[in-house]
Design a protein around this motif. Sequence first.
Motif, PDB file in Angstrom:
ATOM      1  N   UNK A 185      -8.674   6.394   0.984  1.00 47.67           N
ATOM      2  CA  UNK A 185      -9.256   5.048   0.901  1.00 47.67           C
ATOM      3  C   UNK A 185      -9.675   4.721  -0.526  1.00 47.67           C
ATOM      4  N   UNK A 186     -10.209   5.704  -1.242  1.00 46.92           N
ATOM      5  CA  UNK A 186     -10.581   5.482  -2.644  1.00 46.92           C
ATOM      6  C   UNK A 186      -9.340   5.226  -3.493  1.00 46.92           C
ATOM      7  N   UNK A 187      -8.306   6.008  -3.276  1.00 48.35           N
ATOM      8  CA  UNK A 187      -7.054   5.808  -4.024  1.00 48.35           C
ATOM      9  C   UNK A 187      -6.476   4.434  -3.709  1.00 48.35           C
ATOM     10  N   UNK A 188      -6.546   4.024  -2.443  1.00 48.82           N
ATOM     11  CA  UNK A 188      -6.059   2.703  -2.028  1.00 48.82           C
ATOM     12  C   UNK A 188      -6.848   1.598  -2.737  1.00 48.82           C
ATOM     13  N   UNK A 189      -8.164   1.748  -2.773  1.00 49.27           N
ATOM     14  CA  UNK A 189      -9.017   0.741  -3.418  1.00 49.27           C
ATOM     15  C   UNK A 189      -8.701   0.642  -4.908  1.00 49.27           C
TER      16      UNK A 189
ATOM     17  N   UNK B 181       0.828  -1.207   0.000  1.00 48.28           N
ATOM     18  CA  UNK B 181       0.000   0.000   0.000  1.00 48.28           C
ATOM     19  C   UNK B 181       0.861   1.255   0.000  1.00 48.28           C
ATOM     20  N   UNK B 182       0.521   2.195  -0.885  1.00 47.86           N
ATOM     21  CA  UNK B 182       1.180   3.495  -0.893  1.00 47.86           C
ATOM     22  C   UNK B 182       0.481   4.455   0.071  1.00 47.86           C
ATOM     23  N   UNK B 183      -0.701   4.069   0.528  1.00 43.98           N
ATOM     24  CA  UNK B 183      -1.528   4.987   1.311  1.00 43.98           C
ATOM     25  C   UNK B 183      -1.716   4.565   2.763  1.00 43.98           C
TER      26      UNK B 183
ATOM     27  N   UNK C 153      -5.332  -1.149  -5.319  1.00 50.16           N
ATOM     28  CA  UNK C 153      -5.444  -2.583  -5.034  1.00 50.16           C
ATOM     29  C   UNK C 153      -6.179  -3.300  -6.173  1.00 50.16           C
ATOM     30  N   UNK C 154      -7.203  -2.651  -6.707  1.00 46.97           N
ATOM     31  CA  UNK C 154      -7.935  -3.253  -7.832  1.00 46.97           C
ATOM     32  C   UNK C 154      -7.021  -3.399  -9.046  1.00 46.97           C
ATOM     33  N   UNK C 155      -6.210  -2.379  -9.294  1.00 46.92           N
ATOM     34  CA  UNK C 155      -5.252  -2.438 -10.404  1.00 46.92           C
ATOM     35  C   UNK C 155      -4.246  -3.581 -10.174  1.00 46.92           C
ATOM     36  N   UNK C 156      -3.760  -3.707  -8.940  1.00 49.06           N
ATOM     37  CA  UNK C 156      -2.827  -4.786  -8.616  1.00 49.06           C
ATOM     38  C   UNK C 156      -3.496  -6.144  -8.866  1.00 49.06           C
ATOM     39  N   UNK C 157      -4.736  -6.286  -8.384  1.00 49.66           N
ATOM     40  CA  UNK C 157      -5.461  -7.557  -8.545  1.00 49.66           C
ATOM     41  C   UNK C 157      -5.639  -7.895 -10.025  1.00 49.66           C
TER      42      UNK C 157
END
Length: 191
Positions: free
Chosen positions: A130-134, A24-26, A137-141
């Motif tokens: 939290x939105x940026x984190x989501x 996580x960057x955030x 994470x979605x991009x990573x997935x």
Amino acid sequence: MSRVSDARAQLDAWEAKKPGDYTSKYKDKIDGVMGQLDGMKDFSYDPTRDAAYEQYKNTRQAKLANENAQANASAISGGYGSSYGTQAGQSAYQNAMAGLSSATNSLYSQALNQYTQKKSDLQNQLSGYQQAEAQDYEKYQTNYQNWENQRKDYQSVYNQAASEEQEKKSRHTGIFGTILSVAASLLPFLL
């Protein structure tokens, strides 16, 4: 190189490109804002701890109103102090102190607005992180799933090549075994 070796080399090369674990960057930013929100106490207002209130209270407005009223009354009475002047001064002083009460209500509202705004700003900041984190994470997935799908394709190509190689060996072994079996059965006749 054989087809099996090529397929194995492609599979190994692709597996070496496996994405690392998600980082996580955030997280630190989210934790920091959450800590600030958790650390916010419930709103309370103590005018004695408000610099603006103290400044307002300590102004000479009330005292000056008292002195001015007494001076005006004294001037009207020919320069002598009178009970009227004292009473007028007291009345002016009480009016000024009533203004202090009104100012206290205004300062309370201002402090509440500042508290509410700060909390709202922190909540908006947290929501943004939290939105940026989501999204990250979605991009990573998605990237990981794409990698995994390609790995399965390389694995399938390798398994197919290995299976065909095994069948080819089995056929050769079978033919060779048949030849040996026929030769063994003919051997008694030739001797």
